[in-house]
Design a protein around this motif. Structure first.
Motif, PDB file in Angstrom:
ATOM      1  N   ARG A  48       1.024  -0.877  -0.210  1.00 37.05           N
ATOM      2  CA  ARG A  48       0.100  -0.122  -0.129  1.00 37.05           C
ATOM      3  C   ARG A  48       0.949   1.290  -0.076  1.00 37.05           C
ATOM      4  NH1 ARG A  48      -2.237   0.116   4.733  1.00 37.05           N
ATOM      5  NH2 ARG A  48      -4.038   1.429   4.284  1.00 37.05           N
ATOM      6  N   ASP A  71       4.721  -2.361  -7.083  1.00 30.17           N
ATOM      7  CA  ASP A  71       3.501  -3.787  -6.904  1.00 30.17           C
ATOM      8  C   ASP A  71       2.047  -3.305  -5.999  1.00 30.17           C
ATOM      9  OD1 ASP A  71       4.731  -3.781  -9.738  1.00 30.17           O
ATOM     10  OD2 ASP A  71       5.545  -5.854  -8.438  1.00 30.17           O
ATOM     11  N   THR A  72       0.581  -3.199  -6.263  1.00 29.02           N
ATOM     12  CA  THR A  72      -0.261  -3.786  -5.000  1.00 29.02           C
ATOM     13  C   THR A  72      -0.880  -4.211  -5.570  1.00 29.02           C
ATOM     14  OG1 THR A  72      -1.708  -1.318  -6.001  1.00 29.02           O
ATOM     15  CG2 THR A  72       0.376  -0.694  -4.885  1.00 29.02           C
ATOM     16  N   GLY A  73      -2.259  -4.536  -4.445  1.00 26.11           N
ATOM     17  CA  GLY A  73      -3.439  -5.155  -4.659  1.00 26.11           C
ATOM     18  C   GLY A  73      -4.155  -5.391  -5.950  1.00 26.11           C
ATOM     19  N   GLN A  74      -4.077  -3.296  -6.213  1.00 28.27           N
ATOM     20  CA  GLN A  74      -4.446  -2.827  -7.009  1.00 28.27           C
ATOM     21  C   GLN A  74      -3.821  -2.804  -8.723  1.00 28.27           C
ATOM     22  OE1 GLN A  74      -6.711   0.966  -5.521  1.00 28.27           O
ATOM     23  NE2 GLN A  74      -7.951  -0.507  -4.563  1.00 28.27           N
ATOM     24  N   GLY A  75      -3.071  -3.789  -8.719  1.00 24.56           N
ATOM     25  CA  GLY A  75      -1.783  -3.604  -9.840  1.00 24.56           C
ATOM     26  C   GLY A  75      -0.701  -2.696  -9.472  1.00 24.56           C
ATOM     27  N   GLU A  97      -3.673   6.428 -14.808  1.00 22.94           N
ATOM     28  CA  GLU A  97      -4.818   5.829 -13.233  1.00 22.94           C
ATOM     29  C   GLU A  97      -3.731   6.089 -11.958  1.00 22.94           C
ATOM     30  OE1 GLU A  97      -5.858   2.488 -15.156  1.00 22.94           O
ATOM     31  OE2 GLU A  97      -5.385   4.854 -15.665  1.00 22.94           O
ATOM     32  N   ARG A  98      -2.799   5.350 -12.103  1.00 28.28           N
ATOM     33  CA  ARG A  98      -2.339   5.028 -11.529  1.00 28.28           C
ATOM     34  C   ARG A  98      -0.638   5.274 -11.662  1.00 28.28           C
ATOM     35  NH1 ARG A  98      -3.875  -0.468 -13.353  1.00 28.28           N
ATOM     36  NH2 ARG A  98      -2.214  -1.019 -14.323  1.00 28.28           N
ATOM     37  N   PHE A 125      -3.336   4.159  -1.444  1.00 33.59           N
ATOM     38  CA  PHE A 125      -3.002   3.618  -3.075  1.00 33.59           C
ATOM     39  C   PHE A 125      -2.670   2.223  -2.547  1.00 33.59           C
ATOM     40  CE2 PHE A 125      -2.563   8.557  -4.017  1.00 33.59           C
ATOM     41  CZ  PHE A 125      -3.569   8.625  -4.417  1.00 33.59           C
ATOM     42  N   GLY A 126      -3.510   1.315  -3.321  1.00 34.99           N
ATOM     43  CA  GLY A 126      -3.574   0.104  -3.746  1.00 34.99           C
ATOM     44  C   GLY A 126      -3.494  -0.913  -2.900  1.00 34.99           C
ATOM     45  N   GLU A 127      -5.279  -0.027  -2.384  1.00 36.09           N
ATOM     46  CA  GLU A 127      -6.123  -1.126  -1.086  1.00 36.09           C
ATOM     47  C   GLU A 127      -6.869  -2.242  -1.924  1.00 36.09           C
ATOM     48  OE1 GLU A 127      -6.119   1.017   2.620  1.00 36.09           O
ATOM     49  OE2 GLU A 127      -7.380   2.269   1.557  1.00 36.09           O
TER      50      GLU A 127
END
Length: 264
Positions: A3, A176-180, A247-248, A262-264
């Motif tokens: 995150r 790298d996160t859980g949302q890409g 958007e990322r 970001f990335g939650e």
């Protein structure tokens, strides 16, 4: 998976013409100075090291500042339960005065800087001399400095990206996160307006509506502070490609980033 937690260490006032090339130099706005904590791995990783507290004039490097200094950094990191002395990796996007001021607090960290940034910070082009305060980063020679050349994995899921343009050795961070994958763009992009020039306004940190000239004809709009615009545009495309979409991509000083995770 990580995150990304933006932590505000200070407020800085600057003209719109600094945020966007050819912008109004009489129109002032208030923006955040961030550090970014990467939560989720087995190492404590921080991006950037803050800005000094203001002097008796209320400014740092001529810019009005609120907060900053050791207190500002410690209070920001306390939000994630971390002290500077506990950080394992400190990634410096670049060595300008508002990104490396609190280096002595990170005594045990491995501090990651692009070799090109290290070299050019010691011998910048004349117009950039003022934004490099050598006394702020001279201490790195006595610390755990890690000089890298180009893109480099720092830990599983965390990679620095060479993104020249704002400075010759500017680096972003792909996470790298859980949302890409997200890319911390640092000062390659001060704001979402740099990333999306079709915008007609944005809000500063105080909630003031800042009107801007939409430029839908441009893929990206440079900030005023840059070294090479050809490199800058190439780095913007690289950041978007690494993130998998605009958007990322996270700009370095946009008030809309404050309070988000970001990335939650």
């Amino acid at each position: 998976m990580y995150r990304i937690i933006p932590l505000q260490v200070a407020e800085i006032m600057a003209p719109l013409g600094v945020v966007a090339m050819f912008g109004d130099m009489q129109k002032l706005l208030v923006a955040p100075v961030f550090v970014f904590y990467l939560e989720g791995g087995d190492k404590k990783i921080l991006v950037d090291a803050g800005v000094n507290a203001p002097d008796s004039s209320g400014t740092v490097h001529g810019f009005p500042i609120m907060g900053g200094g050791e207190q500002g950094l410690r209070q920001a990191l306390a939000q994630v339960g971390v002290q500077p002395e506990e950080v394992d990796f400190l990634i410096l996007t670049h060595l300008h005065f508002d990104h490396c001021a609190m280096l002595p607090l990170f005594r045990r960290a491995r501090i990651v800087v692009q070799e090109k940034e290290w070299r050019t910070a010691h011998n910048p082009v004349p117009i950039a001399r003022a934004v490099y305060e050598r006394e702020l980063f001279a201490t790195l020679e006595r610390m755990n400095l890690v000089l890298v050349n180009g893109d480099c994995e720092i830990a599983p899921g965390v990679k620095v990206l060479l993104l020249p343009g704002h400075t010759q050795g500017m680096q972003g961070v792909a996470v790298d996160t859980g949302q890409g994958r997200f890319v911390l763009a640092g000062d390659l992009l001060y704001s979402y307006y740099n990333l999306d020039p079709s915008l007609s306004s944005f809000k500063d940190l105080r909630g003031n509506e800042i009107a801007v000239l939409p430029r839908p004809d441009l893929p990206f709009l440079p900030p005023a502070v840059h070294i090479d615009l050809s490199d800058w545009y190439a780095s913007c495309w690289k950041a978007v490609a690494q993130a998998g979409g605009r958007e990322r991509v996270i700009p370095g000083h946009d008030p809309a980033v404050a309070g988000k995770v970001f990335g939650e």
